[in-house]
Scaffold this motif. Structure first.
Motif, PDB file in Angstrom:
ATOM      1  N   GLU A   1      -7.144  -4.955   2.332  1.00  0.00           N
ATOM      2  CA  GLU A   1      -8.504  -5.513   2.414  1.00  0.00           C
ATOM      3  C   GLU A   1      -8.556  -6.911   1.828  1.00  0.00           C
ATOM      4  OE1 GLU A   1     -11.779  -3.540   0.536  1.00  0.00           O
ATOM      5  OE2 GLU A   1     -11.726  -1.919   2.003  1.00  0.00           O
ATOM      6  N   GLU A   2      -7.885  -7.074   0.694  1.00  0.00           N
ATOM      7  CA  GLU A   2      -7.874  -8.403   0.083  1.00  0.00           C
ATOM      8  C   GLU A   2      -7.109  -9.391   0.962  1.00  0.00           C
ATOM      9  OE1 GLU A   2      -6.675  -8.126  -4.045  1.00  0.00           O
ATOM     10  OE2 GLU A   2      -8.311  -6.755  -4.514  1.00  0.00           O
TER      11      GLU A   2
ATOM     12  N   ARG B   1      -7.775  -6.424 -11.935  1.00  0.00           N
ATOM     13  CA  ARG B   1      -8.234  -6.233 -10.561  1.00  0.00           C
ATOM     14  C   ARG B   1      -7.588  -4.954 -10.016  1.00  0.00           C
ATOM     15  NH1 ARG B   1     -10.101  -9.458  -6.065  1.00  0.00           N
ATOM     16  NH2 ARG B   1     -10.420 -11.250  -7.431  1.00  0.00           N
TER      17      ARG B   1
ATOM     18  N   ASP C   1      -2.986  -4.788  -1.379  1.00  0.00           N
ATOM     19  CA  ASP C   1      -4.343  -4.509  -0.927  1.00  0.00           C
ATOM     20  C   ASP C   1      -4.600  -5.199   0.411  1.00  0.00           C
ATOM     21  OD1 ASP C   1      -7.164  -4.434  -0.592  1.00  0.00           O
ATOM     22  OD2 ASP C   1      -7.377  -4.039  -2.741  1.00  0.00           O
TER      23      ASP C   1
ATOM     24  N   GLU D   1     -13.286 -10.246   0.874  1.00  0.00           N
ATOM     25  CA  GLU D   1     -14.138 -10.858  -0.150  1.00  0.00           C
ATOM     26  C   GLU D   1     -14.344 -12.366   0.101  1.00  0.00           C
ATOM     27  OE1 GLU D   1     -12.948  -9.855  -4.212  1.00  0.00           O
ATOM     28  OE2 GLU D   1     -12.177  -7.941  -3.499  1.00  0.00           O
TER      29      GLU D   1
ATOM     30  N   ARG E   1     -16.400  -4.244  -9.922  1.00  0.00           N
ATOM     31  CA  ARG E   1     -15.463  -5.362  -9.924  1.00  0.00           C
ATOM     32  C   ARG E   1     -15.569  -6.237 -11.183  1.00  0.00           C
ATOM     33  NH1 ARG E   1     -15.587  -8.437  -4.441  1.00  0.00           N
ATOM     34  NH2 ARG E   1     -17.833  -8.455  -4.769  1.00  0.00           N
TER      35      ARG E   1
ATOM     36  N   LYS F   1      -9.017  -1.512  -8.258  1.00  0.00           N
ATOM     37  CA  LYS F   1     -10.147  -0.734  -7.781  1.00  0.00           C
ATOM     38  C   LYS F   1     -10.002   0.719  -8.232  1.00  0.00           C
ATOM     39  CE  LYS F   1     -10.561  -3.818  -3.851  1.00  0.00           C
ATOM     40  NZ  LYS F   1     -10.204  -4.063  -2.440  1.00  0.00           N
TER      41      LYS F   1
END
Lengths: 542, 542
Positions: free
Chosen positions: A306-307, B300, A304, A312, B290, B302
């Motif tokens: 984005e992670e 986890r 991921d 976040e 989430r 999505k």
């Protein structure tokens, strides 16, 4: 029969010696020489290029030179193989040695690159070492058991199949403790693995062969396993980066193991490396290979980005870390405390000021609750406190009670973590935790008996990434007198510390994130690592 | 003391009766009236608009009318509440009834939409029913146990918290069997839930209150749980869509349960709905909230639009399904076989021709291996064959052996699935499996004792989505004489089938995908559902 096992061992060891090319043998220094990390440079066996290759600690850089063809895989594999063999002579870190097979693989990869202009995969040409739990078809897998000598694997572990897909060159297997359930590395088949930074100290375990080998730069990247600290302890004891991922992110299928069927706390596979880029590339490549299509227990979670970009976590700005100074059970040795102080100072200097104020609040205002709320204790059912191992109660019913307690603990800790949003001032709960990996650096052989600092994260299934910070310095790390002790264990560990015993031992820490958040944990470790490097560079300039 | 429980039950039932608005009571038909699904239309209690609202089986359409303000949440909640209460009088499906609380919530949502012009979340205003395992703060949670009467919840289940975040209106709780471990719905507190399509038949279980309620259109969307078929059996017996997701995709934290600490095969939460859009919207909304930040066992992962677009399944073109005609243990009743035939024909007609040729090959050439390779049997350790429940061996060691066997079974089945790539002709392994949910449609009360068709997917942790196909038709579904039986169970189930017993019973099937592939399973069920609707429309035109 009682002595038959000695015969088996003698034969196995003789075969191991035969598997070593004679021209790679060196004159070994006396046992009294403790730090052997410089021997490769001094022994005269290596060409300048081989030293350059094996001295390239950044796995990403190695891979880019392999991908461009600047260095061939045969060159790189040969260089690391020679260094691995030298390491083995010095610290006894290897189990299976198969030079021809690895070089043939490397030659195939070189030919492929030459003829197609393309790499086979993101790990093209890179030699990778494997803990002795990961079978390669046709090779023996003993896992340190005499009774497994002569057991030749009928198939690769799934992660090995994937490494081949990714273009890697599996090239050695590395030593483990008997049963795997011990944080040092010693068994009757292969003997004991030593710490290359100070051979009077343990390499840690159970992935101690990996730790010592990568610590000697005899491999740029290795795969270990961790059920209570078995990746992180060897990583920190040998000055490396190492990641314990959450369950199911690296496929375990067809690896051998002990305590099979035990599901309460699962062993996981993960990387040890001389670079954080090695950790990241390994995790990313494995995820992109979709291991869930080969291992039913692997999680269907793509890498991921984005992670990894810390979306976040405020984009990685103004991070707030919780620091565990001690776990309320054993106070760490002075070098470990200094590493925490250095890391904290480096983070403040790097602009994580909010963090500085806040993690102090998080830890001090609550009286070290982080570990206190985490004890896995069930006195009634005879479950051992702070055990390195998951307990083995007599009945299935008791096991269920333990599992319920573990589930409740996970829920409680998750809610505690969420509740820190009240204290951080960032609008987020703490982004990660920075903690010791052990109450000490590498200890003398036979003295490593406390895995509480690592095992707690296995029980919670949180990813944790080890990073190196410094080395034991007899001046900076003078003993700190104490008069009150938490208990006899705390006292005994305190008394173990004498700077002269620990000379040159690497000191590191772990960064712990939330469950299944490997991408963010790697990215935040990069932030911390960069801050530490920046801080050291500033000091060096003074 | 021996009779004290009867007092407690009398009191609880009296309080339940009091919680029902008197103006929603109807004159109930005689017990001999079997099909009560038309009663809401006939009883005169409902306005035309209320019938329109509750007759809107598509959850997506309901949500769009709620979001636009065309229908207020108070209107929609009132309509479904009335219908739920009528359903309860006919089939005894409810446990907790809390009209004021639900309507107050609906009014809040209406006010929010009016003042801000914005919905609270993707489930804005939608009434959602909950199995009696999902506590709402301040309400009793008995889960069918007399000893739990008077136990008021101190907090919501995490999934309930999330439903509130998403804008939903939790509005009733629904009946369960004692211990939850039974595929019918009967307990000492609330009694037995009946099937609204034919009250002489079971509603299934354990989420049988949900099944009967949604089957009566007394709720557009409900949440059940499934450890061996407990969502799918009530879904199929009541003519609904229902999804058993993989472990950890819907948060289970703070739900109550039986057999707590049993981790070998985990119960999961999932939706039952009168529409597939309800299933999809529920799963998507939960993932986007989430849940892993609230439940440490939630995964986890999505919501994956690529997976929903069937990128890994050829974009949904030329899909290849494996069909399980029978599990080698019990041959299904004629209506179930007809449903398989109808579905196969509809898929071929929809252009999934490759599929047609190939799934035949997959099933016939291998002699029904799909279930044969799946038996969870360990005679030596006294583990029951084809059990609905995970076994409870005496010792932790035996439990470990069972878990190892389960793990090996998962690996074996995954490799078997991969191997079908040789037979499909699509370049992919089979995309999904279509299978019976049970060897029969809803059976007379007390006769539902075979959950092998559903439980096998729990053991493998594969997602499975139920879809309705047809109804029992005494002409089309004449008994098919058989002379050879697999065993006494097969014979007994065969002899149970008499068309007149099963009049009007819904017939459905399940579509099974690979672990954690909920997005693709929903999308492929849409493909199958559309094909069936198209085929039925063509027949209707003739």
């Amino acid at each position: 029969m009682a002595t038959a096992w000695r015969e088996l061992v003698r034969d196995k060891r003789a075969r191991q010696v035969e598997s070593i090319p004679k021209e790679w043998l060196i004159d070994c220094p006396a046992e009294a020489v403790l730090d052997v990390t410089k021997i490769p440079k001094q022994c005269g066996l290596f060409t300048a290029k081989e030293l350059e290759i094996t001295g390239t600690t950044d796995a990403a850089l190695l891979l880019s030179k392999l991908a461009s063809g600047e260095w061939s895989s045969v060159e790189v594999t040969t260089a690391f193989y020679k260094r691995a063999i030298v390491a083995h002579q010095l610290v006894n870190c290897l189990t299976e040695i198969f030079v021809e097979r690895a070089l043939a693989r490397a030659a195939e990869l070189d030919a492929h690159l030459k003829s197609t202009g393309k790499v086979v995969g993101p790990l093209h040409g890179l030699p990778i070492s494997l803990k002795d739990q990961l079978p390669l078809k046709g090779l023996e897998t003993t896992m340190g058991y005499v009774s497994w000598i002569g057991k030749f694997a009928e198939r690769n572990a799934v992660v090995v199949d994937i490494l081949y897909d990714l273009g890697a060159v599996p090239f050695v297997r590395t030593n483990v403790p008997q049963t795997l359930m011990w944080a040092e590395t010693y068994n009757n088949v292969f003997g004991r693995t030593l710490n290359p930074h100070n051979r009077s100290l343990t390499s840690g375990g159970s992935s101690g062969g990996e730790g010592a080998l990568v610590g000697m730069r005899g491999s740029p990247l290795g795969i270990g396993s961790d059920i209570g600290g078995s990746i992180r302890i060897p990583s920190v004891f040998n000055g490396l980066y190492g990641l314990r991922p959450s369950y199911g992110r690296v496929p375990y299928a067809h690896a051998v193991n002990s305590m099979e069927g035990q599901d309460s706390i699962l062993s996981v596979l993960g990387p040890l490396s001389s670079s954080l880029s090695g950790v990241k590339i390994f995790m990313k490549s494995i995820a992109e290979n979709r291991p869930w299509l080969r291992d039913p227990l692997a999680r269907r979670k793509k890498w991921d980005d984005e992670e990894y970009a810390l979306v976040e976590h405020g984009g990685g700005k103004n991070l707030c870390f919780g620091i565990i100074w001690n776990d309320g059970q054993v106070v760490p040795h002075p070098p470990v405390i200094r590493a925490l102080e250095m890391t904290k100072a480096a983070l403040i200097a790097a602009g994580h000021k909010g963090a500085a104020d806040d993690y102090r609040a998080v830890t001090s205002s609550t009286g070290e609750p982080i570990i206190n709320s985490m004890e896995i204790v069930d006195e009634e059912n005879g479950v051992v406190k702070n055990t390195f191992l998951p307990p083995m109660p007599a009945s299935a019913y008791h096991l269920w009670q333990f599992q319920k307690e573990r589930r409740d603990l996970r829920q409680e800790y998750l809610e505690y973590w969420n509740s820190t949003v009240e204290q951080t001032g960032t609008g987020r709960p703490v982004d990660a935790i920075i903690a010791p990996c052990a109450p000490y650096t590498a200890v003398p052989h036979g003295k490593n008996n406390n895995a509480a600092y690592t095992a707690v994260w296995n029980a919670l299934d949180y990813p944790a990434c080890v990073f190196p910070v410094t080395r034991v310095d007899p001046v900076l790390d003078a003993p700190r007198p104490r008069h009150d002790f938490i208990d006899d264990t705390d006292k005994a560990i305190h008394e173990l510390y004498k700077p002269e015993t620990f000379v040159n031992a690497p000191v590191g820490l772990q960064l712990v994130g939330r469950c299944q958040e490997e991408e963010a944990v790697i990215a935040m470790t990069e932030v911390v690592d960069a801050a530490l490097k920046e801080a050291k560079a500033k000091i060096a300039k003074l």
